[in-house]
Motif scaffolding. Structure first.
Motif, PDB file in Angstrom:
ATOM      1  N   ALA A  96      -3.163  19.285 -14.385  1.00 42.65           N
ATOM      2  CA  ALA A  96      -2.544  18.099 -13.774  1.00 42.65           C
ATOM      3  C   ALA A  96      -3.280  16.850 -14.234  1.00 42.65           C
ATOM      4  N   THR A  97      -2.532  15.771 -14.361  1.00 38.92           N
ATOM      5  CA  THR A  97      -3.106  14.471 -14.696  1.00 38.92           C
ATOM      6  C   THR A  97      -2.750  13.489 -13.590  1.00 38.92           C
ATOM      7  N   VAL A  98      -3.749  12.797 -13.078  1.00 38.46           N
ATOM      8  CA  VAL A  98      -3.537  11.787 -12.043  1.00 38.46           C
ATOM      9  C   VAL A  98      -3.894  10.429 -12.638  1.00 38.46           C
ATOM     10  N   ARG A  99      -2.917   9.525 -12.653  1.00 36.38           N
ATOM     11  CA  ARG A  99      -3.104   8.183 -13.199  1.00 36.38           C
ATOM     12  C   ARG A  99      -3.521   7.239 -12.061  1.00 36.38           C
ATOM     13  N   ILE A 100      -4.691   6.630 -12.220  1.00 36.92           N
ATOM     14  CA  ILE A 100      -5.258   5.768 -11.183  1.00 36.92           C
ATOM     15  C   ILE A 100      -5.261   4.326 -11.668  1.00 36.92           C
ATOM     16  N   ALA A 101      -4.863   3.422 -10.781  1.00 34.93           N
ATOM     17  CA  ALA A 101      -4.879   1.986 -11.092  1.00 34.93           C
ATOM     18  C   ALA A 101      -5.570   1.236  -9.959  1.00 34.93           C
ATOM     19  N   VAL A 102      -6.005   0.023 -10.270  1.00 41.29           N
ATOM     20  CA  VAL A 102      -6.605  -0.861  -9.267  1.00 41.29           C
ATOM     21  C   VAL A 102      -5.701  -2.068  -9.119  1.00 41.29           C
ATOM     22  N   GLY A 103      -5.237  -2.307  -7.910  1.00 41.71           N
ATOM     23  CA  GLY A 103      -4.369  -3.451  -7.673  1.00 41.71           C
ATOM     24  C   GLY A 103      -5.162  -4.734  -7.542  1.00 41.71           C
ATOM     25  N   SER A 104      -4.625  -5.807  -8.072  1.00 37.53           N
ATOM     26  CA  SER A 104      -5.182  -7.165  -7.961  1.00 37.53           C
ATOM     27  C   SER A 104      -6.435  -7.387  -8.797  1.00 37.53           C
ATOM     28  N   TYR A 105      -7.306  -6.413  -8.891  1.00 40.17           N
ATOM     29  CA  TYR A 105      -8.592  -6.598  -9.576  1.00 40.17           C
ATOM     30  C   TYR A 105      -8.719  -5.661 -10.768  1.00 40.17           C
ATOM     31  N   ASP A 106      -9.327  -6.178 -11.842  1.00 41.38           N
ATOM     32  CA  ASP A 106      -9.661  -5.328 -12.975  1.00 41.38           C
ATOM     33  C   ASP A 106     -11.144  -4.953 -12.861  1.00 41.38           C
ATOM     34  N   CYS A 107     -11.442  -4.080 -11.895  1.00 36.67           N
ATOM     35  CA  CYS A 107     -12.823  -3.647 -11.653  1.00 36.67           C
ATOM     36  C   CYS A 107     -12.877  -2.127 -11.736  1.00 36.67           C
ATOM     37  N   TYR A 108     -13.776  -1.638 -12.548  1.00 33.35           N
ATOM     38  CA  TYR A 108     -13.849  -0.197 -12.786  1.00 33.35           C
ATOM     39  C   TYR A 108     -15.287   0.326 -12.744  1.00 33.35           C
ATOM     40  N   HIS A 109     -16.201  -0.419 -12.128  1.00 34.18           N
ATOM     41  CA  HIS A 109     -17.597   0.010 -12.094  1.00 34.18           C
ATOM     42  C   HIS A 109     -17.783   1.301 -11.313  1.00 34.18           C
ATOM     43  N   TRP A 110     -16.852   1.614 -10.422  1.00 34.49           N
ATOM     44  CA  TRP A 110     -16.922   2.814  -9.585  1.00 34.49           C
ATOM     45  C   TRP A 110     -16.438   4.070 -10.306  1.00 34.49           C
ATOM     46  N   PHE A 111     -15.696   3.892 -11.418  1.00 41.33           N
ATOM     47  CA  PHE A 111     -14.968   5.001 -12.025  1.00 41.33           C
ATOM     48  C   PHE A 111     -15.854   6.048 -12.717  1.00 41.33           C
ATOM     49  N   PRO A 112     -16.871   5.668 -13.505  1.00 43.32           N
ATOM     50  CA  PRO A 112     -17.647   6.713 -14.199  1.00 43.32           C
ATOM     51  C   PRO A 112     -18.247   7.762 -13.268  1.00 43.32           C
ATOM     52  N   ALA A 113     -18.867   7.317 -12.168  1.00 45.98           N
ATOM     53  CA  ALA A 113     -19.465   8.282 -11.245  1.00 45.98           C
ATOM     54  C   ALA A 113     -18.396   9.146 -10.583  1.00 45.98           C
ATOM     55  N   THR A 220      -8.253 -29.007  -7.649  1.00 44.80           N
ATOM     56  CA  THR A 220      -7.320 -28.383  -8.582  1.00 44.80           C
ATOM     57  C   THR A 220      -7.351 -26.869  -8.378  1.00 44.80           C
ATOM     58  N   VAL A 221      -6.209 -26.246  -8.605  1.00 38.98           N
ATOM     59  CA  VAL A 221      -6.106 -24.785  -8.531  1.00 38.98           C
ATOM     60  C   VAL A 221      -5.571 -24.293  -9.871  1.00 38.98           C
ATOM     61  N   THR A 222      -6.340 -23.427 -10.517  1.00 43.16           N
ATOM     62  CA  THR A 222      -5.962 -22.904 -11.823  1.00 43.16           C
ATOM     63  C   THR A 222      -5.777 -21.396 -11.723  1.00 43.16           C
ATOM     64  N   VAL A 223      -4.659 -20.911 -12.256  1.00 43.05           N
ATOM     65  CA  VAL A 223      -4.380 -19.477 -12.237  1.00 43.05           C
ATOM     66  C   VAL A 223      -4.938 -18.840 -13.505  1.00 43.05           C
ATOM     67  N   VAL A 224      -5.820 -17.864 -13.318  1.00 44.32           N
ATOM     68  CA  VAL A 224      -6.363 -17.049 -14.411  1.00 44.32           C
ATOM     69  C   VAL A 224      -6.070 -15.608 -14.026  1.00 44.32           C
ATOM     70  N   GLU A 225      -5.239 -14.929 -14.786  1.00 45.82           N
ATOM     71  CA  GLU A 225      -4.680 -13.653 -14.343  1.00 45.82           C
ATOM     72  C   GLU A 225      -5.690 -12.522 -14.252  1.00 45.82           C
ATOM     73  N   GLN A 226      -6.774 -12.587 -14.991  1.00 50.07           N
ATOM     74  CA  GLN A 226      -7.763 -11.512 -14.967  1.00 50.07           C
ATOM     75  C   GLN A 226      -8.976 -11.909 -14.130  1.00 50.07           C
ATOM     76  N   THR A 227      -9.324 -11.061 -13.161  1.00 53.72           N
ATOM     77  CA  THR A 227     -10.470 -11.391 -12.304  1.00 53.72           C
ATOM     78  C   THR A 227     -11.787 -11.348 -13.073  1.00 53.72           C
ATOM     79  N   ASN A 228     -11.881 -10.510 -14.109  1.00 51.68           N
ATOM     80  CA  ASN A 228     -13.106 -10.513 -14.922  1.00 51.68           C
ATOM     81  C   ASN A 228     -13.294 -11.860 -15.606  1.00 51.68           C
ATOM     82  N   ALA A 229     -12.192 -12.450 -16.063  1.00 50.72           N
ATOM     83  CA  ALA A 229     -12.274 -13.767 -16.688  1.00 50.72           C
ATOM     84  C   ALA A 229     -12.675 -14.827 -15.665  1.00 50.72           C
TER      85      ALA A 229
END
Length: 304
Positions: A96-113, A220-229
């Motif tokens: 089986a393959t389970v596809r995991i995504a993170v909503g709103s944030y591009d954060c994956y520091h938790w994934f390796p462990a 001012t409010v500026t939209v930057v789509e990636q939270t890492n950016a």
């Protein structure tokens, strides 16, 4: 010329050399001292030379011949062990393959462990990271994601499993004028360049709970789509943002970004695992959601 010693002899020489006593070597190799002594004597007889001599405190010290055998055997045994691991890994059957995504944030520091834990305890389940936009329900419905880790209240039809409690915090650079504050109010942001990943204010987030009720907005409010950016811009003192403490924890803990509480009571933020409502109990996706909840159960965030 055929080999004079077999694998058991080489294992014996390596164990005695590295541990120094027959007792410790026998325990490591799950053998009796008598059997190990006979094995060593047989190896010395076949090679026609002594491999060990008695040292202080009855320790066995390798002779020159013993060191030569130890060095060659150590390399060979390590190569054999690596080969076995590779062959066993290739035989791991993924069902089986389970596809995991993170909503709103591009954060994956938790994934390796987490990936290591799953591979150790559920070797037949393969995990894949997928990138989605801010609409997890659509990706669950189409099957492009099987499980979405999402913060706050998310619109759509899915089953929700609580993961842990987080906090929305003001993120500023260490040089910023607000970096030394314990907490801020929305009025403190009126002269700031504010960065956000969401072009539409989302229910339960900072504009809904903190900035909007104060009826005062950043310059001012500026939209930057990636939270890492956004995080990199904040670290460079090119703006401020209110983001998840957990998602930005690597940069906060490294001192590249400073967190400041929003209001005296803060802005709590709950993270959840979202799965399709028709996902069967006991399915690989449900199992991974349970494992994720256990894995993240010990997330404890310090107060800013």
């Amino acid at each position: 010329m055929p080999l004079q010693l077999d694998l058991r002899h080489y294992e014996t020489v390596v164990a005695i050399t590295e541990l120094g006593t027959m007792t410790a070597a026998a325990e490591l190799l799950h053998s009796s001292q008598s059997a190990l002594s006979h094995r060593l004597a047989e190896a010395e007889r076949r090679l026609g030379t002594a491999l060990f001599e008695r040292g202080p405190r009855r320790r066995l010290l390798p002779t020159r011949a013993g060191l030569m055998v130890h060095q060659a055997a150590g390399r060979a045994l390590a190569d054999l062990e690596r080969t076995e691991h590779l062959l066993l890994a290739e035989q791991r059957t993924v069902t089986a393959t389970v596809r995991i995504a993170v909503g709103s944030y591009d954060c994956y520091h938790w994934f390796p462990a987490f990936l290591r834990d799953v591979r150790a305890h559920h070797p037949t389940i393969d995990l894949q990271l997928v990138v989605i936009d801010d609409q997890p329900s659509a990706h669950l419905a189409t099957g492009s994601a099987d499980l979405v880790i999402a913060p706050g209240t998310t619109e759509g039809i899915f089953d929700t499993q609580p993961l842990f409690l987080d906090e929305l915090v003001l993120c500023v650079s260490p040089q910023h004028r607000l970096a030394g504050r314990r907490s801020v109010e929305a009025t403190d942001l009126t002269d700031e360049f504010y960065l956000t990943y969401n072009p539409r204010p989302a229910p339960g987030f900072e504009f809904d709970r903190f900035i909007g009720p104060a009826a005062t907005y950043p310059r001012t409010v500026t939209v930057v789509e990636q939270t890492n950016a956004i995080a990199e811009l904040v670290a460079a003192d090119a703006g401020v943002s209110i983001l998840s403490r957990w998602a930005l924890s690597p940069m906060i803990d490294a001192g590249r970004i400073v967190e400041v509480r929003c209001g005296e009571g803060g802005l709590p933020l709950e993270w959840n695992a979202l799965v399709r409502p028709n996902e069967k109990e006991g399915s690989p996706t449900r199992l991974i959601a349970d494992e994720l909840a256990r894995h993240l159960d010990d997330v404890v965030l310090p107060e800013p």
